[in-house]
Design a protein around this motif. Structure first.
Motif, PDB file in Angstrom:
ATOM      1  N   VAL A  98       0.833  -1.125  -0.024  1.00 38.34           N
ATOM      2  CA  VAL A  98       0.026  -0.081  -0.119  1.00 38.34           C
ATOM      3  C   VAL A  98       0.948   1.194   0.070  1.00 38.34           C
ATOM      4  O   VAL A  98       1.807   1.221   0.863  1.00 38.34           O
ATOM      5  N   MET A  99       0.527   2.251  -0.767  1.00 29.33           N
ATOM      6  CA  MET A  99       1.416   3.366  -0.965  1.00 29.33           C
ATOM      7  C   MET A  99       0.573   4.680  -0.874  1.00 29.33           C
ATOM      8  O   MET A  99      -0.574   4.697  -1.262  1.00 29.33           O
ATOM      9  N   PHE A 100       0.908   5.370  -0.039  1.00 27.46           N
ATOM     10  CA  PHE A 100       0.549   6.835   0.314  1.00 27.46           C
ATOM     11  C   PHE A 100       1.450   7.785  -0.321  1.00 27.46           C
ATOM     12  O   PHE A 100       2.691   7.613   0.101  1.00 27.46           O
ATOM     13  N   VAL A 101       0.820   8.617  -1.153  1.00 27.92           N
ATOM     14  CA  VAL A 101       1.873   9.573  -1.741  1.00 27.92           C
ATOM     15  C   VAL A 101       0.913  10.967  -1.895  1.00 27.92           C
ATOM     16  O   VAL A 101      -0.030  10.913  -1.972  1.00 27.92           O
ATOM     17  N   ASP A 102       1.856  11.928  -1.539  1.00 27.68           N
ATOM     18  CA  ASP A 102       1.084  13.498  -1.701  1.00 27.68           C
ATOM     19  C   ASP A 102       2.273  14.315  -1.794  1.00 27.68           C
ATOM     20  O   ASP A 102       3.530  14.113  -1.635  1.00 27.68           O
ATOM     21  N   ALA A 103       1.819  15.540  -2.607  1.00 27.49           N
ATOM     22  CA  ALA A 103       2.615  16.783  -2.794  1.00 27.49           C
ATOM     23  C   ALA A 103       2.285  17.965  -2.369  1.00 27.49           C
ATOM     24  O   ALA A 103       1.015  18.229  -2.517  1.00 27.49           O
ATOM     25  N   GLY A 117       5.857  13.498  -0.452  1.00 25.17           N
ATOM     26  CA  GLY A 117       6.085  12.781   0.742  1.00 25.17           C
ATOM     27  C   GLY A 117       5.430  11.275   0.172  1.00 25.17           C
ATOM     28  O   GLY A 117       4.302  11.174  -0.562  1.00 25.17           O
ATOM     29  N   VAL A 118       6.143  10.321   0.684  1.00 26.94           N
ATOM     30  CA  VAL A 118       5.652   8.855   0.246  1.00 26.94           C
ATOM     31  C   VAL A 118       5.917   7.983   1.527  1.00 26.94           C
ATOM     32  O   VAL A 118       6.770   8.164   2.328  1.00 26.94           O
ATOM     33  N   LEU A 119       4.877   7.106   1.702  1.00 28.20           N
ATOM     34  CA  LEU A 119       4.835   6.058   2.551  1.00 28.20           C
ATOM     35  C   LEU A 119       4.453   4.845   1.960  1.00 28.20           C
ATOM     36  O   LEU A 119       3.617   4.784   1.491  1.00 28.20           O
ATOM     37  N   ILE A 120       5.236   3.810   2.128  1.00 31.49           N
ATOM     38  CA  ILE A 120       4.942   2.550   1.604  1.00 31.49           C
ATOM     39  C   ILE A 120       5.070   1.445   2.684  1.00 31.49           C
ATOM     40  O   ILE A 120       5.592   1.395   3.491  1.00 31.49           O
ATOM     41  N   LEU A 121       3.830   0.853   2.510  1.00 28.69           N
ATOM     42  CA  LEU A 121       3.554  -0.128   3.742  1.00 28.69           C
ATOM     43  C   LEU A 121       3.750  -1.508   3.180  1.00 28.69           C
ATOM     44  O   LEU A 121       2.983  -1.876   1.866  1.00 28.69           O
ATOM     45  N   LYS A 150       4.975   9.749  -9.839  1.00 24.59           N
ATOM     46  CA  LYS A 150       6.180   9.249 -10.868  1.00 24.59           C
ATOM     47  C   LYS A 150       7.243   8.830  -9.890  1.00 24.59           C
ATOM     48  O   LYS A 150       7.737   7.630 -10.008  1.00 24.59           O
ATOM     49  N   THR A 151       7.495   9.507  -8.861  1.00 29.52           N
ATOM     50  CA  THR A 151       8.493   9.008  -7.725  1.00 29.52           C
ATOM     51  C   THR A 151       8.043   7.947  -6.998  1.00 29.52           C
ATOM     52  O   THR A 151       8.779   6.874  -6.932  1.00 29.52           O
ATOM     53  N   VAL A 152       6.676   7.628  -6.487  1.00 23.37           N
ATOM     54  CA  VAL A 152       6.462   6.733  -5.904  1.00 23.37           C
ATOM     55  C   VAL A 152       6.331   5.373  -6.848  1.00 23.37           C
ATOM     56  O   VAL A 152       6.583   4.142  -6.402  1.00 23.37           O
ATOM     57  N   VAL A 153       5.995   5.491  -8.096  1.00 25.37           N
ATOM     58  CA  VAL A 153       6.038   4.189  -8.954  1.00 25.37           C
ATOM     59  C   VAL A 153       7.310   3.843  -9.157  1.00 25.37           C
ATOM     60  O   VAL A 153       7.391   2.592  -9.139  1.00 25.37           O
ATOM     61  N   GLU A 154       8.436   4.521  -9.106  1.00 26.86           N
ATOM     62  CA  GLU A 154       9.832   4.012  -9.409  1.00 26.86           C
ATOM     63  C   GLU A 154      10.328   3.492  -7.950  1.00 26.86           C
ATOM     64  O   GLU A 154      10.915   2.384  -8.335  1.00 26.86           O
ATOM     65  N   LEU A 155       9.886   3.995  -7.147  1.00 29.45           N
ATOM     66  CA  LEU A 155      10.223   3.412  -5.791  1.00 29.45           C
ATOM     67  C   LEU A 155       9.619   1.964  -5.526  1.00 29.45           C
ATOM     68  O   LEU A 155      10.083   1.075  -5.579  1.00 29.45           O
ATOM     69  N   VAL A 156       8.316   1.922  -6.173  1.00 24.99           N
ATOM     70  CA  VAL A 156       7.809   0.735  -6.027  1.00 24.99           C
ATOM     71  C   VAL A 156       8.070  -0.432  -7.085  1.00 24.99           C
ATOM     72  O   VAL A 156       8.295  -1.527  -6.668  1.00 24.99           O
ATOM     73  N   GLU A 157       8.528   0.239  -8.185  1.00 25.03           N
ATOM     74  CA  GLU A 157       8.946  -0.800  -9.279  1.00 25.03           C
ATOM     75  C   GLU A 157      10.252  -1.640  -8.575  1.00 25.03           C
ATOM     76  O   GLU A 157      10.361  -2.914  -8.876  1.00 25.03           O
ATOM     77  N   GLY A 158      11.079  -0.866  -8.086  1.00 24.79           N
ATOM     78  CA  GLY A 158      12.208  -1.480  -7.447  1.00 24.79           C
ATOM     79  C   GLY A 158      11.851  -2.365  -6.434  1.00 24.79           C
ATOM     80  O   GLY A 158      12.495  -3.423  -6.008  1.00 24.79           O
ATOM     81  N   LEU A 159      11.045  -2.217  -5.505  1.00 24.30           N
ATOM     82  CA  LEU A 159      10.639  -3.005  -4.465  1.00 24.30           C
ATOM     83  C   LEU A 159      10.201  -4.074  -4.833  1.00 24.30           C
ATOM     84  O   LEU A 159      10.329  -5.433  -4.370  1.00 24.30           O
TER      85      LEU A 159
END
Length: 178
Positions: A98-103, A117-121, A150-159
């Motif tokens: 689950v990803m929470f993202v905000d700008a 701001g990103v929080l990934i659970l 875009k930032t959170v998608v890149e982080l999640v792709e790696g995860l």
């Protein structure tokens, strides 16, 4: 500068409640002023009065039946998931990401840059927290939210890639805080 370094280590060790503030103070690490010093001391005062804060690492599985099924194949029939050729077969129950993202659009009053701001659970456990100013100046809140996504998608792709190579089944949920 040393105090900001200590605060950055505290964020890495799990004090995500001051992640955004430490990130903002890190901008002035090269040439801090006396006002920045007082702000850092204020952060340490906050940490001293809130010593009992803790991160709950809950690995419990959530019910996966209440998640609505989305079918995007009719819009993107050519899209395929890219998987490594030597990926092992997933074992066990799927974990839920689950990803929470905000700008915050134009939150820096001097440069008008936005902050992401990103929080990934993973299941219920927070595994990634992230706060950083965006590289470009966006002219609208839509643009800053899109850059944050875009930032959170890149982080999640790696995860996801790492988890797939460890033979872990995955279920993704994306949430944006608007």
């Amino acid at each position: 500068m040393q105090l900001i370094g200590i605060l950055r280590w505290l964020v890495e060790l799990g004090r995500m409640d001051v992640c955004a503030e430490v990130s903002m103070m890190s901008l002035y690490n090269a040439m801090p002023h006396i006002g920045h010093f007082h702000a850092v001391l204020h952060l340490f005062g906050y940490l001293e009065t809130h010593l009992s804060r803790e991160i709950v690492m809950d690995s419990a599985y959530m019910a996966l039946t209440d998640i609505p099924k989305s079918e995007w194949h009719e819009f993107y029939p050519w899209a395929k998931e890219v998987v490594p050729p030597d990926m092992p077969e997933a074992l066990g129950r799927a974990v839920k990401i689950v990803m929470f993202v905000d700008a915050s659009h134009a939150s820096n009053l001097v440069t008008r840059q936005s902050r992401t701001g990103v929080l990934i659970l993973l299941n219920h456990a927070p595994i990634v927290w992230y706060s950083k100013k965006q590289n470009a100046v966006e002219t609208s809140s839509f643009g800053s939210e899109f850059a944050a996504l875009k930032t959170v998608v890149e982080l999640v792709e790696g995860l996801v890639y790492k988890l797939q190579l460890m033979a872990i089944a995955i279920l993704l949920l994306i949430t944006t805080l608007l």
